[in-house]
Write an enzyme that holds these catalytic residues in place. Structure first.
Site, PDB file in Angstrom:
ATOM      1  N   THR A 244       0.840  -1.194   0.000  1.00  0.00           N
ATOM      2  CA  THR A 244       0.000   0.000   0.000  1.00  0.00           C
ATOM      3  C   THR A 244       0.877   1.248   0.000  1.00  0.00           C
ATOM      4  OG1 THR A 244      -0.130  -0.035   2.421  1.00  0.00           O
ATOM      5  CG2 THR A 244      -1.896  -1.147   1.212  1.00  0.00           C
ATOM      6  N   ARG A 246       4.315   2.341  -2.358  1.00  0.00           N
ATOM      7  CA  ARG A 246       4.564   2.802  -3.719  1.00  0.00           C
ATOM      8  C   ARG A 246       4.990   1.612  -4.581  1.00  0.00           C
ATOM      9  NH1 ARG A 246       2.053   6.443  -2.294  1.00  0.00           N
ATOM     10  NH2 ARG A 246       2.564   8.675  -2.273  1.00  0.00           N
ATOM     11  N   ASP A 269      -2.083  -2.518  -3.843  1.00  0.00           N
ATOM     12  CA  ASP A 269      -2.840  -1.295  -4.070  1.00  0.00           C
ATOM     13  C   ASP A 269      -2.014  -0.300  -4.867  1.00  0.00           C
ATOM     14  OD1 ASP A 269      -5.311   0.213  -3.525  1.00  0.00           O
ATOM     15  OD2 ASP A 269      -3.987   1.585  -2.443  1.00  0.00           O
ATOM     16  N   GLU A 274       1.671   2.626 -12.412  1.00  0.00           N
ATOM     17  CA  GLU A 274       0.544   2.744 -11.487  1.00  0.00           C
ATOM     18  C   GLU A 274      -0.677   1.988 -11.991  1.00  0.00           C
ATOM     19  OE1 GLU A 274      -2.047   6.167  -9.114  1.00  0.00           O
ATOM     20  OE2 GLU A 274      -0.263   6.717 -10.240  1.00  0.00           O
ATOM     21  N   HIS A 293      -5.388   1.817  -6.103  1.00  0.00           N
ATOM     22  CA  HIS A 293      -4.953   2.930  -5.248  1.00  0.00           C
ATOM     23  C   HIS A 293      -6.119   3.430  -4.391  1.00  0.00           C
ATOM     24  CE1 HIS A 293      -2.047   6.644  -5.132  1.00  0.00           C
ATOM     25  NE2 HIS A 293      -2.467   6.295  -3.933  1.00  0.00           N
ATOM     26  N   ALA A 295      -6.409   2.348  -0.967  1.00  0.00           N
ATOM     27  CA  ALA A 295      -6.105   2.181   0.450  1.00  0.00           C
ATOM     28  C   ALA A 295      -6.131   3.508   1.196  1.00  0.00           C
ATOM     29  CB  ALA A 295      -4.744   1.510   0.634  1.00  0.00           C
TER      30      ALA A 295
END
Length: 335
Positions: A244, A246, A269, A274, A293, A295
């Site tokens: 969670t 990077r 996440d 990305e 993304h 979280a």
């Protein structure tokens, strides 16, 4: 919060949709009691002539996602600006060296955002122990009562070991949330020692001993690709990697190989890139939970960020120190 307060000029610098989600009626009303502000205005371009007068009078910026970089050129348009209050976690996307050269003070509400991420992580850890994704998929496929004693004999959370990489705000919050459970908790952080509720160990030992490894290290040149082929190979068979933090912390290619083989499990996440290519096998693997993304704070959780940021703004107007100041030297090791 005591002290004498005044109503300084404050400008919101963030994407308009972020402003709408961040500031509910209560937050907008409180902002107007604290500052001379236009809650309906969300600046995304400091060079826009339509905002020139407002920016020239601004003493503080209330920023969030979508704030443009505070370059020297941008700061020239804000001669009275003295502080930046960021209603989210990392300020690296918009706070530049020019801010420190101008002597601006900066704060963020990373601790408020850490709550949502830590809660998501806790759920991921506990669900990983039960192999919820795989067991749900099997149930959906067979639509019959499984022989749980045989099929799920190795599952469960009692006595498992969780390795937390990074004693950041989020990492420490995760450790705090894990305390009520019958789990062993290890932590690795080269900058922090003696984290309550966890045993400090080296990274190699943490990876070797953990059933679940959860990443909470900042994105730095030194952490890029830290979980490469060697560390991933050192993880226990059947272990779960939770990210969670990077995507750059993990070698995506090496992780994909491990996950395709079925040796490891993952809750991701964040990935690098990305958004993974549409053809990535990670979307379909039964041992992978891939989320976009989510979280961090979203929906109802955004009000927590707004209220925390307004608390900081109130401290500043009263001449009190920030609860979560950001300084140039600390920024180098922050997310």
């Amino acid at each position: 919060m005591g002290g004498t307060r005044r109503r300084p000029g404050v400008v919101l610098a963030m994407a308009p949709d972020v402003r709408d989600a961040l500031l509910d009626e209560t937050a907008r009303a409180r902002l107007l009691t604290l500052a001379d502000a236009e809650p309906a205005l969300a600046v995304t371009d400091f060079a826009d002539p339509a905002h020139a007068e407002r920016l020239a009078a601004a003493e503080a910026l209330l920023t969030c996602w979508g704030c443009p970089p505070l370059t020297a050129e941008a700061l020239e348009r804000m001669p009275r600006l003295r502080t930046v209050v960021h209603a989210a976690g990392s300020v690296k996307g918009h706070v530049t060296d020019a801010c420190w050269e101008r002597g601006l003070t900066v704060c963020c509400v990373a601790s408020a955002n850490a709550v949502a991420v830590a809660e998501f992580t806790l759920a991921a850890i506990l669900f990983s122990g039960k192999r919820v994704i795989a067991t749900a998929a099997a149930y959906r496929e067979h639509r019959a009562a499984p022989d749980t004693l045989r099929a799920f004999a190795g599952l469960g959370n009692h006595g498992r070991t969780v390795g937390v990489v990074g004693a950041s705000r989020i990492g420490r919050k995760v450790i705090e949330l894990l305390r009520p459970f019958d789990l062993r908790v290890l932590v690795y952080d080269p900058y922090v020692t003696g984290v309550p509720g966890a045993e400090s160990v080296g990274l190699a030992e943490l990876v070797r001993r953990s059933d679940v490894v959860t990443l909470h290290a900042p994105q730095l040149p030194s952490t890029r690709g830290m979980f490469g082929r060697e560390l991933l190979a050192a993880m226990r068979d059947g272990a779960t990697l939770v990210n969670t933090a990077r995507g750059s912390l993990v070698d995506t290619g090496a992780l994909t190989e491990e996950l395709v083989s079925g040796r490891l499990h993952a809750v991701l996440d964040h990935t690098e890139p990305e958004v993974l290519p549409a053809g990535s096998p990670l979307y379909d693997l039964p041992n992978v939970l891939l989320t976009p993304h989510v979280a961090g704070s979203l929906g109802t959780e955004l009000s927590r960020l707004a209220y925390a940021a307004l608390d900081e703004l109130e401290r500043w107007t009263a001449g009190e120190p920030y609860a979560e100041p950001v300084t140039a030297d600390r920024l180098g090791t922050m997310a």
